[in-house]
Design a protein around this motif. Structure first.
Motif, PDB file in Angstrom:
ATOM      1  N   SER A  55      35.243 127.383  25.414  1.00 18.47           N
ATOM      2  CA  SER A  55      35.629 127.886  24.088  1.00 18.47           C
ATOM      3  C   SER A  55      36.813 127.126  23.494  1.00 18.47           C
ATOM      4  CB  SER A  55      35.950 129.375  24.152  1.00 18.47           C
ATOM      5  OG  SER A  55      37.045 129.600  25.016  1.00 18.47           O
ATOM      6  N   GLU A  56      37.582 126.426  24.312  1.00 17.51           N
ATOM      7  CA  GLU A  56      38.741 125.675  23.832  1.00 17.51           C
ATOM      8  C   GLU A  56      38.411 124.219  23.505  1.00 17.51           C
ATOM      9  OE1 GLU A  56      41.690 127.112  23.206  1.00 17.51           O
ATOM     10  OE2 GLU A  56      40.706 128.985  23.771  1.00 17.51           O
ATOM     11  N   GLU A  57      37.165 123.817  23.673  1.00 13.79           N
ATOM     12  CA  GLU A  57      36.773 122.424  23.427  1.00 13.79           C
ATOM     13  C   GLU A  57      36.885 122.096  21.938  1.00 13.79           C
ATOM     14  OE1 GLU A  57      35.911 118.752  24.620  1.00 13.79           O
ATOM     15  OE2 GLU A  57      35.840 120.390  26.059  1.00 13.79           O
ATOM     16  N   SER A  58      37.399 120.915  21.633  1.00  5.37           N
ATOM     17  CA  SER A  58      37.551 120.519  20.232  1.00  5.37           C
ATOM     18  C   SER A  58      36.411 119.577  19.827  1.00  5.37           C
ATOM     19  CB  SER A  58      38.900 119.823  20.029  1.00  5.37           C
ATOM     20  OG  SER A  58      38.979 118.685  20.840  1.00  5.37           O
ATOM     21  N   ALA A  59      36.244 119.415  18.535  1.00  2.91           N
ATOM     22  CA  ALA A  59      35.180 118.562  18.005  1.00  2.91           C
ATOM     23  C   ALA A  59      35.429 117.114  18.408  1.00  2.91           C
ATOM     24  CB  ALA A  59      35.126 118.698  16.490  1.00  2.91           C
ATOM     25  N   ARG A  60      34.352 116.453  18.849  1.00  2.00           N
ATOM     26  CA  ARG A  60      34.476 115.058  19.265  1.00  2.00           C
ATOM     27  C   ARG A  60      33.094 114.451  19.446  1.00  2.00           C
ATOM     28  NH1 ARG A  60      33.667 114.575  24.946  1.00  2.00           N
ATOM     29  NH2 ARG A  60      33.705 116.580  26.004  1.00  2.00           N
ATOM     30  N   VAL A  61      33.072 113.139  19.686  1.00  2.31           N
ATOM     31  CA  VAL A  61      31.843 112.402  19.961  1.00  2.31           C
ATOM     32  C   VAL A  61      32.063 111.621  21.252  1.00  2.31           C
ATOM     33  CG1 VAL A  61      30.292 110.591  19.137  1.00  2.31           C
ATOM     34  CG2 VAL A  61      31.315 112.182  17.505  1.00  2.31           C
ATOM     35  N   ASP A  62      31.031 111.591  22.102  1.00  2.00           N
ATOM     36  CA  ASP A  62      31.126 110.882  23.378  1.00  2.00           C
ATOM     37  C   ASP A  62      29.797 110.181  23.651  1.00  2.00           C
ATOM     38  OD1 ASP A  62      32.087 109.965  25.789  1.00  2.00           O
ATOM     39  OD2 ASP A  62      32.400 111.951  26.659  1.00  2.00           O
ATOM     40  N   TYR A  63      29.842 109.130  24.457  1.00  2.00           N
ATOM     41  CA  TYR A  63      28.628 108.383  24.809  1.00  2.00           C
ATOM     42  C   TYR A  63      28.694 108.018  26.281  1.00  2.00           C
ATOM     43  CZ  TYR A  63      25.044 104.745  24.855  1.00  2.00           C
ATOM     44  OH  TYR A  63      23.929 104.000  25.141  1.00  2.00           O
ATOM     45  N   ASP A  64      27.565 108.159  26.985  1.00  2.00           N
ATOM     46  CA  ASP A  64      27.487 107.804  28.389  1.00  2.00           C
ATOM     47  C   ASP A  64      26.644 106.535  28.526  1.00  2.00           C
ATOM     48  OD1 ASP A  64      27.972 108.589  31.253  1.00  2.00           O
ATOM     49  OD2 ASP A  64      25.772 108.501  31.242  1.00  2.00           O
ATOM     50  N   ASP A  65      27.272 105.447  28.979  1.00  2.00           N
ATOM     51  CA  ASP A  65      26.578 104.161  29.105  1.00  2.00           C
ATOM     52  C   ASP A  65      25.456 104.197  30.135  1.00  2.00           C
ATOM     53  OD1 ASP A  65      28.051 102.705  27.191  1.00  2.00           O
ATOM     54  OD2 ASP A  65      29.695 102.459  28.627  1.00  2.00           O
ATOM     55  N   ASP A  66      25.644 104.966  31.210  1.00  2.00           N
ATOM     56  CA  ASP A  66      24.656 104.981  32.288  1.00  2.00           C
ATOM     57  C   ASP A  66      23.358 105.666  31.872  1.00  2.00           C
ATOM     58  OD1 ASP A  66      26.495 103.694  33.903  1.00  2.00           O
ATOM     59  OD2 ASP A  66      27.267 105.572  34.733  1.00  2.00           O
ATOM     60  N   LEU A  74      30.610 120.018  17.704  1.00  4.72           N
ATOM     61  CA  LEU A  74      31.042 120.520  16.400  1.00  4.72           C
ATOM     62  C   LEU A  74      31.732 121.857  16.573  1.00  4.72           C
ATOM     63  CD1 LEU A  74      27.626 120.068  14.553  1.00  4.72           C
ATOM     64  CD2 LEU A  74      29.524 118.465  14.561  1.00  4.72           C
ATOM     65  N   ASP A  75      32.605 122.199  15.655  1.00  6.01           N
ATOM     66  CA  ASP A  75      33.175 123.549  15.596  1.00  6.01           C
ATOM     67  C   ASP A  75      32.331 124.351  14.621  1.00  6.01           C
ATOM     68  OD1 ASP A  75      35.245 123.218  17.410  1.00  6.01           O
ATOM     69  OD2 ASP A  75      36.569 122.368  15.900  1.00  6.01           O
ATOM     70  N   LEU A  76      31.548 125.277  15.144  1.00  6.22           N
ATOM     71  CA  LEU A  76      30.609 126.061  14.344  1.00  6.22           C
ATOM     72  C   LEU A  76      31.235 127.406  13.970  1.00  6.22           C
ATOM     73  CD1 LEU A  76      27.605 126.115  13.359  1.00  6.22           C
ATOM     74  CD2 LEU A  76      27.112 127.341  15.473  1.00  6.22           C
ATOM     75  N   PRO A  77      31.332 127.719  12.672  1.00  5.94           N
ATOM     76  CA  PRO A  77      31.908 129.017  12.282  1.00  5.94           C
ATOM     77  C   PRO A  77      30.907 130.150  12.517  1.00  5.94           C
ATOM     78  CG  PRO A  77      31.303 127.758  10.339  1.00  5.94           C
ATOM     79  CD  PRO A  77      31.026 126.890  11.517  1.00  5.94           C
ATOM     80  N   VAL A  78      31.398 131.240  13.094  1.00  5.75           N
ATOM     81  CA  VAL A  78      30.603 132.451  13.294  1.00  5.75           C
ATOM     82  C   VAL A  78      31.458 133.649  12.886  1.00  5.75           C
ATOM     83  CG1 VAL A  78      29.131 131.542  15.138  1.00  5.75           C
ATOM     84  CG2 VAL A  78      31.280 132.637  15.717  1.00  5.75           C
ATOM     85  N   VAL A  79      30.786 134.747  12.544  1.00  6.90           N
ATOM     86  CA  VAL A  79      31.491 135.955  12.118  1.00  6.90           C
ATOM     87  C   VAL A  79      32.224 136.556  13.313  1.00  6.90           C
ATOM     88  CG1 VAL A  79      31.213 138.287  11.191  1.00  6.90           C
ATOM     89  CG2 VAL A  79      29.852 136.408  10.274  1.00  6.90           C
ATOM     90  N   THR A  91      35.643 129.875  15.153  1.00  7.20           N
ATOM     91  CA  THR A  91      34.775 128.730  15.429  1.00  7.20           C
ATOM     92  C   THR A  91      34.487 128.659  16.916  1.00  7.20           C
ATOM     93  OG1 THR A  91      36.652 127.220  15.628  1.00  7.20           O
ATOM     94  CG2 THR A  91      35.605 127.393  13.462  1.00  7.20           C
ATOM     95  N   ILE A  92      33.268 128.241  17.223  1.00  8.41           N
ATOM     96  CA  ILE A  92      32.856 128.042  18.604  1.00  8.41           C
ATOM     97  C   ILE A  92      32.288 126.626  18.716  1.00  8.41           C
ATOM     98  CG2 ILE A  92      32.393 130.476  19.105  1.00  8.41           C
ATOM     99  CD1 ILE A  92      29.412 129.852  18.630  1.00  8.41           C
ATOM    100  N   PRO A  93      32.397 126.018  19.891  1.00 11.98           N
ATOM    101  CA  PRO A  93      31.837 124.679  20.043  1.00 11.98           C
ATOM    102  C   PRO A  93      30.309 124.712  20.125  1.00 11.98           C
ATOM    103  CG  PRO A  93      33.246 125.253  21.921  1.00 11.98           C
ATOM    104  CD  PRO A  93      33.167 126.437  21.049  1.00 11.98           C
TER     105      PRO A  93
END
Length: 129
Positions: A55-66, A74-79, A91-93
């Motif tokens: 739940s504490e993860e922030s928005a980001r992009v990552d790539y795995d070469d292998d 993404l941070d998705l807004p929910v009620v 917001t939730i990831p």
């Protein structure tokens, strides 16, 4: 819970078995067995599945070469259900894993965004869209 989707003969999005024909795999609050299944069957890095569940993860992009998978968080807004007197949001990831002709969405809670997306006539073959 894991739900798999693919295109039918009429190009509609339909439920399917969790196999190689699935184009989109939606993962909601998975248990350890479900995570192991995804890692072993699709060769996904474990942190690509676990990170969006934090739940504490922030928005980001990552790539795995292998494995050649990309992860978009993404941070998705929910009620916010805790205060019923005032309409508020938190917001939730939401993790989106793209690679090897698959789209895998990972979230800790069920959300309307992905439920509505499953009902739309979207072409799953265009992963970047």
């Amino acid at each position: 819970m894991i739900t798999a989707y693919k295109h039918s003969q009429t190009q509609e999005i339909v439920h399917t078995e969790l196999d190689q024909t699935a184009s989109w795999i939606n993962v909601v609050d998975p248990n350890w067995e479900e995570i192991e299944t995804l890692i072993n069957r699709y060769d996904i890095p474990e942190d690509f599945i676990r990170d969006p569940l934090d739940s504490e993860e922030s928005a980001r992009v990552d790539y795995d070469d292998d494995t050649r998978y990309s992860l978009i968080i993404l941070d998705l807004p929910v009620v916010n259900d805790t205060n019923l007197k005032v309409l508020s949001f938190i917001t939730i990831p939401l993790g989106i894993i793209i690679g090897n002709k698959k789209i895998i969405t990972v979230c800790n809670v069920e959300n309307e965004f992905l439920d509505n997306f499953a009902r739309q006539n979207v072409n799953l073959h265009f992963h970047s869209r």
